[in-house]
Design a protein around this motif. Structure first.
Motif, PDB file in Angstrom:
ATOM      1  N   UNK A   1      45.562  46.865 155.082  1.00 43.29           N
ATOM      2  CA  UNK A   1      45.655  48.317 154.903  1.00 43.29           C
ATOM      3  C   UNK A   1      44.387  48.836 154.230  1.00 43.29           C
ATOM      4  N   UNK A   2      43.886  49.966 154.733  1.00 44.91           N
ATOM      5  CA  UNK A   2      42.707  50.580 154.135  1.00 44.91           C
ATOM      6  C   UNK A   2      42.996  52.068 153.928  1.00 44.91           C
ATOM      7  N   UNK A   3      42.729  52.532 152.705  1.00 43.41           N
ATOM      8  CA  UNK A   3      43.024  53.915 152.343  1.00 43.41           C
ATOM      9  C   UNK A   3      41.749  54.750 152.275  1.00 43.41           C
ATOM     10  N   UNK A   4      41.701  55.775 153.128  1.00 38.62           N
ATOM     11  CA  UNK A   4      40.677  56.812 153.033  1.00 38.62           C
ATOM     12  C   UNK A   4      41.366  58.109 152.604  1.00 38.62           C
ATOM     13  N   UNK A   5      42.255  57.984 151.640  1.00 36.56           N
ATOM     14  CA  UNK A   5      43.091  59.098 151.196  1.00 36.56           C
ATOM     15  C   UNK A   5      42.679  59.542 149.802  1.00 36.56           C
ATOM     16  N   UNK A   6      43.075  60.777 149.443  1.00 37.87           N
ATOM     17  CA  UNK A   6      42.651  61.337 148.152  1.00 37.87           C
ATOM     18  C   UNK A   6      43.619  60.999 147.024  1.00 37.87           C
ATOM     19  N   UNK A   7      44.530  60.125 147.243  1.00 40.92           N
ATOM     20  CA  UNK A   7      45.408  59.654 146.186  1.00 40.92           C
ATOM     21  C   UNK A   7      46.794  59.302 146.729  1.00 40.92           C
ATOM     22  N   UNK A   8      47.218  58.029 146.507  1.00 39.03           N
ATOM     23  CA  UNK A   8      46.440  56.953 145.891  1.00 39.03           C
ATOM     24  C   UNK A   8      45.186  56.629 146.709  1.00 39.03           C
ATOM     25  N   UNK A   9      44.212  56.054 146.023  1.00 43.39           N
ATOM     26  CA  UNK A   9      42.967  55.680 146.671  1.00 43.39           C
ATOM     27  C   UNK A   9      42.866  54.161 146.766  1.00 43.39           C
ATOM     28  N   UNK A  10      41.856  53.699 147.479  1.00 45.37           N
ATOM     29  CA  UNK A  10      41.559  52.272 147.526  1.00 45.37           C
ATOM     30  C   UNK A  10      41.165  51.832 146.114  1.00 45.37           C
ATOM     31  N   UNK A  11      41.911  50.862 145.565  1.00 45.70           N
ATOM     32  CA  UNK A  11      41.726  50.473 144.175  1.00 45.70           C
ATOM     33  C   UNK A  11      40.760  49.280 144.042  1.00 45.70           C
ATOM     34  N   UNK A  12      40.371  49.009 142.799  1.00 49.08           N
ATOM     35  CA  UNK A  12      39.403  47.950 142.502  1.00 49.08           C
ATOM     36  C   UNK A  12      40.120  46.671 142.059  1.00 49.08           C
ATOM     37  N   UNK A  13      39.442  45.543 142.258  1.00 47.14           N
ATOM     38  CA  UNK A  13      40.036  44.243 141.921  1.00 47.14           C
ATOM     39  C   UNK A  13      40.382  44.147 140.432  1.00 47.14           C
ATOM     40  N   UNK A  14      39.542  44.701 139.578  1.00 45.71           N
ATOM     41  CA  UNK A  14      39.817  44.658 138.143  1.00 45.71           C
ATOM     42  C   UNK A  14      41.120  45.395 137.810  1.00 45.71           C
ATOM     43  N   UNK A  15      41.393  46.454 138.546  1.00 49.02           N
ATOM     44  CA  UNK A  15      42.634  47.203 138.335  1.00 49.02           C
ATOM     45  C   UNK A  15      43.837  46.373 138.754  1.00 49.02           C
ATOM     46  N   UNK A  16      43.714  45.678 139.879  1.00 52.38           N
ATOM     47  CA  UNK A  16      44.810  44.811 140.323  1.00 52.38           C
ATOM     48  C   UNK A  16      45.109  43.730 139.290  1.00 52.38           C
ATOM     49  N   UNK A  17      44.051  43.201 138.697  1.00 50.35           N
ATOM     50  CA  UNK A  17      44.232  42.135 137.704  1.00 50.35           C
ATOM     51  C   UNK A  17      44.990  42.652 136.485  1.00 50.35           C
ATOM     52  N   UNK A  18      44.622  43.843 136.019  1.00 51.63           N
ATOM     53  CA  UNK A  18      45.342  44.438 134.884  1.00 51.63           C
ATOM     54  C   UNK A  18      46.805  44.672 135.242  1.00 51.63           C
ATOM     55  N   UNK A  19      47.037  45.179 136.441  1.00 48.75           N
ATOM     56  CA  UNK A  19      48.400  45.507 136.856  1.00 48.75           C
ATOM     57  C   UNK A  19      49.286  44.305 137.089  1.00 48.75           C
ATOM     58  N   UNK A  20      48.694  43.118 137.197  1.00 47.24           N
ATOM     59  CA  UNK A  20      49.479  41.912 137.479  1.00 47.24           C
ATOM     60  C   UNK A  20      50.049  41.265 136.220  1.00 47.24           C
ATOM     61  N   UNK A  21      49.682  41.794 135.042  1.00 51.96           N
ATOM     62  CA  UNK A  21      50.068  41.139 133.792  1.00 51.96           C
ATOM     63  C   UNK A  21      51.301  41.781 133.163  1.00 51.96           C
ATOM     64  N   UNK A  22      51.966  41.033 132.311  1.00 49.59           N
ATOM     65  CA  UNK A  22      53.106  41.527 131.557  1.00 49.59           C
ATOM     66  C   UNK A  22      52.678  42.708 130.685  1.00 49.59           C
ATOM     67  N   UNK A  23      53.468  43.780 130.705  1.00 55.69           N
ATOM     68  CA  UNK A  23      53.171  44.933 129.861  1.00 55.69           C
ATOM     69  C   UNK A  23      53.467  44.608 128.403  1.00 55.69           C
ATOM     70  N   UNK A  24      52.615  45.058 127.485  1.00 54.93           N
ATOM     71  CA  UNK A  24      52.862  44.799 126.063  1.00 54.93           C
ATOM     72  C   UNK A  24      53.807  45.839 125.474  1.00 54.93           C
ATOM     73  N   UNK A  25      54.362  45.527 124.323  1.00 54.13           N
ATOM     74  CA  UNK A  25      55.053  46.546 123.532  1.00 54.13           C
ATOM     75  C   UNK A  25      53.985  47.507 123.014  1.00 54.13           C
ATOM     76  N   UNK A  26      54.298  48.801 123.016  1.00 53.85           N
ATOM     77  CA  UNK A  26      53.235  49.791 122.819  1.00 53.85           C
ATOM     78  C   UNK A  26      53.219  50.462 121.447  1.00 53.85           C
TER      79      UNK A  26
END
Length: 350
Positions: A1-26
């Motif tokens: 899948x490739x997104x040429x859309x104005x949102x959501x957009x094609x995301x970056x690998x660093x963002x995927x890495x952050x999103x793959x982790x357990x969320x912390x208590x805030x």
């Protein structure tokens, strides 16, 4: 899948890495530090000072639009709304719901907003102007210098939805005396949708928001400002998206660098589509997207072909322009070679 859309957009690998982790208590000092660091960097990208109040609202951009209008203005005000498409009309909707008097400057599709649009208004009557500086539904980029001058000359508070324009077009909050900027995360920031941002000039906050009786709970700006002093939000925030944002802005050295990258993509694509016999509107365009006019009224056919055969997504256009126009974004993790592929597939269906 490739997104040429104005949102959501094609995301970056660093963002995927952050999103793959357990969320912390805030509710911790560690998370507060992340929030405050992110806030400070966002102010720099907006070219505004540290006194500006910046808050995070867990909700789409429309939540932030509703928050700033309802917290800043009331029946004693009169708003001038630039109404040139879907999102200008949304400001109108919000004003109606909260019983705030307003008039609209209506910009028809194909028109360029200019000083003539304002000649029949008594500008001294208005206390606020609301504008989506890039009207995403059409792609028109309004003249911020013109709007800023009108507001400065007439004592009007300028509130700008820059959701699509931020990091795609040059934007200087303090230079143009913008009292509030509305942002959202799924556009040029290229992270997950669900977090919106308000950057509020301190004088405007003190004068129009701070001492008012609250009329809403979740969208109450004062509660957010007080909590933000310690790097927190009054309600459970979109923890994961804040972490994505914190990571993403580490990779943006300056707003101008990012704007120039997006601009290069836009120019490259616009030059390419000329060979396909397609047109773009004559009004000023944001770098964020290119609205394409299809002379054979086959825009929907092209959209469905790209989506169904290649999982390539562009933005369809609603309403009477549905068969005539598609919109192609230049924000997100996209490169010139991605546009070469898109052009090839568009040529195939055409």
């Amino acid at each position: 899948m490739k997104l040429f859309t104005v949102g959501p957009t094609e995301m970056y690998e660093d963002t995927f890495e952050v999103g793959s982790k357990q969320l912390p208590y805030f509710r911790t000092n560690e998370f507060s530090k992340i929030v405050l660091e992110t806030s400070s960097k966002m102010k720099k990208l907006l070219y505004t000072n540290e006194d500006t109040k910046l808050i995070f609202i867990t909700g789409s951009g429309s939540a932030a639009m509703e928050s700033i209008v309802s917290n800043s203005f009331n029946k004693e005000d009169k708003l001038l709304i630039i109404n040139g498409g879907t999102f200008g009309a949304r400001f109108k909707q919000i004003s109606e719901i909260y019983n705030i008097p307003y008039e609209t400057v209506d910009v028809k599709y194909g028109e360029t907003l200019n000083i003539e649009h304002f000649k029949n208004y008594n500008l001294k009557e208005f206390t606020g102007m609301l504008v989506n500086i890039d009207e995403t539904s059409t792609g028109q980029l309004y003249d911020i210098e013109l709007l800023s001058k009108i507001c400065n000359d007439n004592g009007i508070d300028l509130v700008v939805d820059a959701i699509s324009s931020f990091l795609a077009d040059e934007y200087y909050m303090d230079k143009y005396n913008i009292k509030c900027t509305v942002l959202s995360t799924q556009k040029a920031l290229s992270i997950s949708p669900g977090l919106s941002i308000l950057a509020i000039n301190n004088d405007f906050y003190e004068r129009k928001i701070k001492n008012k009786k609250p009329i809403n709970l979740y969208l109450n700006i004062n509660e957010h400002v007080v909590n933000m002093e310690r790097g927190q939000t009054p309600n459970t925030p979109a923890v994961g998206i804040i972490l994505e944002l914190h990571e993403r802005i580490k990779h943006i050295d300056s707003a101008i660098d990012e704007v120039n990258r997006v601009k290069e993509n836009a120019i490259y694509f616009r030059n390419k589509i000329k060979d396909l016999g397609l047109e773009t509107p004559s009004f000023p365009l944001s770098n964020a997207l290119t609205p394409i006019i299809f002379p054979n009224d086959n825009a929907k056919e092209v959209f469905e072909y790209l989506k169904n055969k290649y999982e390539i997504y562009v933005n369809p256009t609603g309403g009477e322009m549905g068969n005539k126009s598609l919109r192609v974004a230049h924000i997100g993790n996209l490169k010139k070679e991605d546009y070469d592929i898109l052009i090839e597939k568009m040529k195939e269906v055409l």
